[in-house]
Each structure stands twice: as structure tokens, then as C-alpha cells.
Write an enzyme that holds these catalytic residues in place. Sequence first.
Site, mmCIF file in Angstrom:
data_model
loop_
_atom_site.group_PDB
_atom_site.id
_atom_site.type_symbol
_atom_site.label_atom_id
_atom_site.label_comp_id
_atom_site.label_asym_id
_atom_site.label_seq_id
_atom_site.Cartn_x
_atom_site.Cartn_y
_atom_site.Cartn_z
ATOM 1 N N GLU A 93 -25.046 -80.129 37.688
ATOM 2 C CA GLU A 93 -25.829 -80.209 36.445
ATOM 3 C C GLU A 93 -25.359 -81.344 35.547
ATOM 4 O O GLU A 93 -25.332 -81.209 34.316
ATOM 5 C CB GLU A 93 -25.841 -78.871 35.697
ATOM 6 N N HIS A 122 -20.643 -71.747 32.967
ATOM 7 C CA HIS A 122 -19.987 -71.358 34.213
ATOM 8 C C HIS A 122 -18.479 -71.556 34.065
ATOM 9 O O HIS A 122 -18.030 -72.345 33.219
ATOM 10 C CB HIS A 122 -20.475 -72.206 35.392
#
Length: 436
Positions: free
Chosen positions: A46, A264
Site C-alpha cells: 500500500e 496493520h
Amino acid sequence: MLLLELKILTLNIWGIPLVSSNRAPRIEAISKELSSGQYDIVSLQEVWSQHDSEQLQQGTASVLPYSHYFHSGVMGAGLLVLSKYPILGTLFHAWSVNGYFHRIQHADWFGGKGVGLCRILIKDQIVHLYNAHLHAEYDNDNDEYKTHRVIQAFDTAQFIEATRGTSVLQILAGDLNTQPQDIPYKVLLLTSKMTDSCASDSLRTNECSRNSYTSSRALIKNPLGIRIDHIFVRGADNIKADIIDYTLPFPDRVPGQKFSYSDHEAVLAKLRLTRLPPELKAAPVATSVNTEHVECNIVEEVCPAEGAGHAIKGIESMNGMACTANGQSLPAARTAALHESLALCEASLLQLNTDRLLYYCAATVLFVLLVLLIEFAPPVGLQTIYLLLKFIVFGVILFCLFMASIWNYMERNGVLQGKKSMEVMLQHAQKYEYFY
């Protein structure tokens, strides 16, 4: 003979421009943490902004001087690899199915997702680092992307197998968006014969209570969080790969801030490679693993997972045959996973046929409506609204025709390719087990 010791880190940095919270200070903090010199190879997902990619590369250049960003799709693949050692070559393999272009709120399609390979030279040894970010699961109760993820997982396993070459170690590190009890996880591990470096049933990497970005809704649904970020490893036939440490290395919060580094958790695996004598090959061997939460033992060919009854706990030798921890042979477990995957593919193909008919029917109804709008004169003062309505109806007709024809066939062919590849493995795997 000891060959290498490596520290591998993976992190989904949540770097979506205009969407991700505190993106700029988080990228700066991640760059600072990675520049500490504690890591040998870093696999990031990402990284959607070119600016963020350059900032991370420049900020870590003193300790991780070699890097590669994988470009794909509209936004780039979002995959960045940073390395202490030279990257000799790279290769990107785009998946045949990857979501839908009209689901803008999900946006996976625009990322042009796939699996990226970096061939890294470490002390005269070639190590393959694979970076991947499978399609996200947006609704666990109605997961319309499950088939796409299963095909992506199988495709990734086949890509790793096909590109192993003479490398002494293959590492898959990324946000795989699949938990150990899920079918994509089973397919990926069982068809690639890789090892999950995590042996803890209590460790989680996403939607954790320790993370500042975890919503209360997510905590209610999964109080302990989920584990979807993984580091899988596999040594060459004459190489024994031991996992000697597995941790979540980043602090709960960015120092001096109230927010975490990402939504995360970063995952770190420390690996030790030893070369076996020529007369031996790497067989399943018990290995001590230290994690942040527990200390436990795993087996070399381990497929540890969470979720009683559905998880693959590991692969071990039983009467000369590789078996999962529940006593099921590896070929049998692989066959069962592939049959479940094929059933998903069949269901998707049937749904695609239904969708094609529905889109054609919608296009027909809208065409009739458009004809009526053209034939009848608009009421006085509504000419502009009528004209705008005609354009909207015409645009929706084109969209329905595109979805019923071009897009439907593109997705159908992508699913068919994955399905037929699985059928080939099922047909020959038992007879030619040595080659699988």
C-alpha cells in the site's frame, strides 16, 4: 554449514492519498524506524504514492541502499522492497482476476495487483523475495471476492514454484488478506510447500486492540484481531531454513504521538539457513520458534493456523510421508483444498452467466425507456432535465453492455484460467508427486 542469517520485515503502511489518516507523519516515522539498521530485507504494501515511495527509499538509503518499486495498473502495484543487499533482477506478475473497476470504493482493481519478485544477492547466495498484496475482504458474511483471492493465491504459489530456479531461499512477505483457516491460505501453502514462519495461535496483525486505528466495531466482531500479514519461507532441496524468531517489532504508537505506524502491525521473522550434506535433503525438522507472545515448536514444513477444526496446523513426516498435524497426508490436504477452490470457481462461472443475462435485460429495458424519452416531447420548462436524463440513460446502457460483454468475458477467462490450472495439478499431482 551456516550460510545466512536474515531479518525479514513486512508491513502494510496504509498509504492511501486523501484517505489514510496521519499519512505524512506515519510515513516519516516508518522511514525512521526502518533506518535503524535492524532489518535486512523489508517488504512494504500500500505504498500508493510515488512521493511516499521516494521518501521511504531516500530515508532508508543509508542502511537499505537497494530498492525496487513495482509499477502496475492505474495507481501502481503499491509494492516496495528495500534491501541491505544488491537486487540483481525483478519481475512482476499481474493476476488474471483482481476485483471490479466500477467498485471505486474498493479500488483494488485500480492498483493492478500481482506478485513482485526481487532476486537478491546475499554473500554469493541468491535469495528470492516475493512481495504480494491479495484482494481485500470487505464483507466476511458476503465475500464476493473470495474466488478472486483463491485464484490469486494459487497463481502466486505457481509463480513462486516456476521462478525458484537456483535460489537457496524463497520468501513470500506481504498482506495476503487471508487468515489461516481460510481457503486461500490453505491453497497457497499446500501448493507451494512453503512454511508459515508464525507458530503462534495468539498473534494478530490487523484490527488489534493495541492499534489506534482499530474501530470499536471491528473489536466487537473480532476482539483479538486477525492475522492476515504473513511471511512464508521455503529453502532449496539442500538447504535447511530455521525460523529462530518471530515478533511484532514496532511499538504500539509512533513515539510522541497518539497514533500507530499503520492500521496493520509490522511483522519480523529472523531466519537461519544451513547447507545440508550432499547425501541429505531438507526434510521436515523440528525447529524452535520464539514469538512475541509464546514460545513454541514448529516443524520445517509447517502450515500453522488459527481456528480449531479448520486450520492447517503443520506438516510433518509420518511413515515417510508428509502429513498435516491432523494426520491427513499432504497430497490429501492439497487435493481437498483444490476441490474446494474448484467449487468456488464453478459457482463464480454460474454467477457470471446470470450477471450477463441481467445486464443484457437491464440494457434492453433502458433502451426502451430511451426510445420513449426521444419520441415524446418534454413538458414545457423541463427540456434541460429531459436532455440530461437521456444522456444518463444512454450512459447506463453502455455500461450494462460493457459489463455483459467485454468485462464479463474478461472475468470469465480469468476464472477459467485459474480453474484449469488447478485441474491440471489435481490430474497429475498424485502420479508425479515428486515434482509437486
